[in-house]
Write a protein that holds these residues in place. Structure first.
Motif, PDB file in Angstrom:
ATOM      1  N   ASP A 212       0.686  -1.157  -0.415  1.00 12.05           N
ATOM      2  CA  ASP A 212       0.001  -0.295  -0.023  1.00 12.05           C
ATOM      3  C   ASP A 212       0.708   1.393   0.304  1.00 12.05           C
ATOM      4  O   ASP A 212       2.081   1.275   0.187  1.00 12.05           O
ATOM      5  CB  ASP A 212      -0.673  -0.032   1.538  1.00 12.05           C
ATOM      6  N   PHE A 269      -6.157  -9.529   7.719  1.00 15.32           N
ATOM      7  CA  PHE A 269      -4.627  -8.518   7.527  1.00 15.32           C
ATOM      8  C   PHE A 269      -3.604  -8.460   8.296  1.00 15.32           C
ATOM      9  O   PHE A 269      -3.428  -7.850   9.213  1.00 15.32           O
ATOM     10  CB  PHE A 269      -5.811  -7.342   6.982  1.00 15.32           C
ATOM     11  N   ASN A 285      -5.785  -6.314  10.904  1.00 10.42           N
ATOM     12  CA  ASN A 285      -6.639  -5.988  10.608  1.00 10.42           C
ATOM     13  C   ASN A 285      -8.238  -6.601  10.708  1.00 10.42           C
ATOM     14  O   ASN A 285      -6.958  -7.368  10.324  1.00 10.42           O
ATOM     15  CB  ASN A 285      -7.024  -4.508   9.647  1.00 10.42           C
ATOM     16  N   PRO A 291      -6.699   0.554  -0.460  1.00  9.94           N
ATOM     17  CA  PRO A 291      -7.282  -1.007  -1.680  1.00  9.94           C
ATOM     18  C   PRO A 291      -6.710  -2.245  -2.630  1.00  9.94           C
ATOM     19  O   PRO A 291      -6.153  -2.194  -3.702  1.00  9.94           O
ATOM     20  CB  PRO A 291      -6.625   0.640  -2.905  1.00  9.94           C
ATOM     21  N   GLU A 292      -5.934  -2.507  -0.764  1.00 14.34           N
ATOM     22  CA  GLU A 292      -5.403  -3.557  -1.331  1.00 14.34           C
ATOM     23  C   GLU A 292      -6.324  -4.648  -1.675  1.00 14.34           C
ATOM     24  O   GLU A 292      -6.030  -5.529  -2.690  1.00 14.34           O
ATOM     25  CB  GLU A 292      -4.579  -4.132   0.090  1.00 14.34           C
TER      26      GLU A 292
HETATM   27  N1  GLY Z   1      -4.923   0.443   3.207  1.00 17.86           N
HETATM   28  C1  GLY Z   1      -5.428  -0.113   4.554  1.00 17.86           C
HETATM   29  C2  GLY Z   1      -6.256  -0.340   5.509  1.00 17.86           C
HETATM   30  O1  GLY Z   1      -7.344  -0.106   4.555  1.00 17.86           O
HETATM   31  O2  GLY Z   1      -5.893  -0.140   5.978  1.00 17.86           O
END
Ligand code: GLY
Ligand code: AMP
Length: 422
Positions: A212, A269, A285, A291-292
């Motif tokens: 990211d 995540f 997470n 946007p991953e």
């Molecule tokens: N792109 C990082 C997130 O979604 O937390």
């Protein structure tokens, strides 16, 4: 299967797009969705945090699977409420969602499970926190313990900066109660990668990884954002390293969560830093990254819906989840003024022209359809312009061709997404 996706960003557009391609799907709803999502799903005007209304809707429509996009409804108990109503939901319970909601909870799980992470200490007392910083010196990292919309982390290069952060979080309470306690960490260095695993409470399969770009400006300058672009695969994070992190970070966390009576189901995540001593966990997470997600969905070879269902049924053990051997790059287009004060209401032209370019896909986030069907900007991050290709360099060129085909002077993007990776 009848499926309800919850959320309205680029991540949820990509999830809907992938689910819409599944032969198992009979009907797809998205709450609340956006104009891009409306092309692949029926959007229903229920907010992602209106949990009671979402449950009633899911019951009425006899939804077979709920797919939550963002963390906030999970932290608020969406999965628990769906489960109580007998509706399968591919996301963690409120208790398991603390892996994202509380930094110190995650650190305790790491310590109990032997997961490599930065050394840390938690403080409820500002004077003790200040004393710790003075003893440890800089660089040092100060984090609000609770959710702070991605802004509760200060990587302090100097002691003065660290003391200021403690003052802001603990004394001036700029993040409210989220900063009543802080976690202070050793500062790690190295490239950062996002690893995604699908979990069924006991087992995990690798989805893939991406990098990211968090800062708003080229060359990693300016304030932090939700993410300005992503690419996958990540050359410095090859498959054998991904598998090692699955074994040393994700699976031990799952075992620990199950042992503690909070089995984790859904997408986990792992935000990792590849230090000289090996990969270390920065944060968990409880959802896909945005946007991953967009770039990973473009590389996904397996049926996403079948995988999510297997996760819900506790049957991931033998699920063979695969990505195509391609590269994908996603460039976020944001409204002028993002992240502080994005301008709303400007018309976005050229969307069809951009989407017609070879291997370009456009995912909507903060967009709205005007009465004359024009698409207008209605948020901070507005679009993710993505492209695939045989390698990152080709995917990158294609994604920027998509960006350049748009007629939207009030929008901007970073010009260096994936530039360092090719
Ligand atoms: N792109 C990082 C997130 O979604 O937390
Ligand atoms: P977090 O919200 O915990 O992901 O932190 C946000 C960002 O702060 C991360 O993406 C890292 O770039 C940085 N960060 C967090 N923890 C550390 C650490 N211990 N050392 C260095 N940088 C960190």
């Amino acid at each position: 299967m009848k499926v309800l996706v919850v959320g309205s960003g680029g991540r949820e557009h990509a999830l809907c797009w992938a689910i819409a391609g599944s032969p198992l799907l009979t009907k797809l709803y998205c709450a609340p969705g956006n104009p891009g999502i409306a092309a692949v799903a029926e959007c229903v005007p229920i907010g992602a945090l209106e949990i009671g209304t979402l449950v009633v809707f899911a019951q009425e429509k006899e939804i077979d699977l709920v797919v939550p996009g963002p963390e906030a409804p999970l932290v608020a108990g969406l999965a628990d409420a769906m489960e109580a109503a007998g509706i399968p939901c591919c996301g963690p319970t409120q208790a398991a969602a603390r892996l994202e909601g509380s930094k110190s909870f995650t650190k305790e799980v790491c310590d109990a499970a032997g997961i490599p992470t930065a050394l840390w200490e938690r403080f409820e007392d500002a004077a003790a926190a200040r004393d710790f910083v003075t003893r440890r010196g800089a660089p040092i990292v100060i984090k609000a313990d609770g959710l702070a919309a991605g802004k509760g982390v200060v990587v302090a290069a100097t002691e003065a900066e660290a003391l200021d952060a403690i003052d802001a979080m603990m004394d001036r309470k700029v993040f409210g109660e989220s900063g009543a306690a802080v976690v202070i960490e050793e500062c790690l260095t190295g490239p950062e990668v996002s690893l995604f695993a699908l979990c069924d409470g006991e087992d995990a399969v690798l989805i893939g990884s991406a990098q990211d770009h968090k800062r708003v400006g080229d060359g990693d300058t300016g304030p932090n954002t939700g993410g300005m672009g992503a690419y996958s695969p990540v050359p410095c994070f090859p498959p054998e390293l991904e598998e090692a992190c699955l074994a040393q970070i994700v699976r031990p966390a799952l075992r620990q969560m199950a042992e503690d009576g909070m089995p984790f189901r859904g997408v986990l995540f792992a935000g990792l830093m590849l230090t000289e001593e090996g990969a270390k966990l920065i944060e968990f997470n409880v959802r896909f990254g945005d946007p991953e997600c967009q770039v990973l969905m473009l590389r996904l070879k397996s049926d996403l819906l079948a995988a999510l269902q297997a996760a819900c049924d506790g049957e991931l053990r033998n699920f063979d989840l695969r990505l195509h051997d391609t590269a994908a790059v996603g460039v976020v287009m944001a409204a002028r003024g993002y992240p502080d004060n994005p301008e709303k209401g400007s018309a976005i032209g050229g969307l069809d022209k951009a989407a017609a370019l070879p291997d370009v896909s456009i995912f909507h986030a903060g967009t709205r359809a005007a009465p004359d069907a024009t698409v207008v900007a209605d948020g901070g991050r507005v679009l993710t312009i993505c492209a695939t290709g045989p390698d990152l360099s080709t995917a990158r060129t294609r994604a920027y061709a998509g960006v350049d085909a748009l007629a939207w002077p009030e929008g901007f993007c970073r010009r260096d997404i994936a530039a360092g990776a090719t």
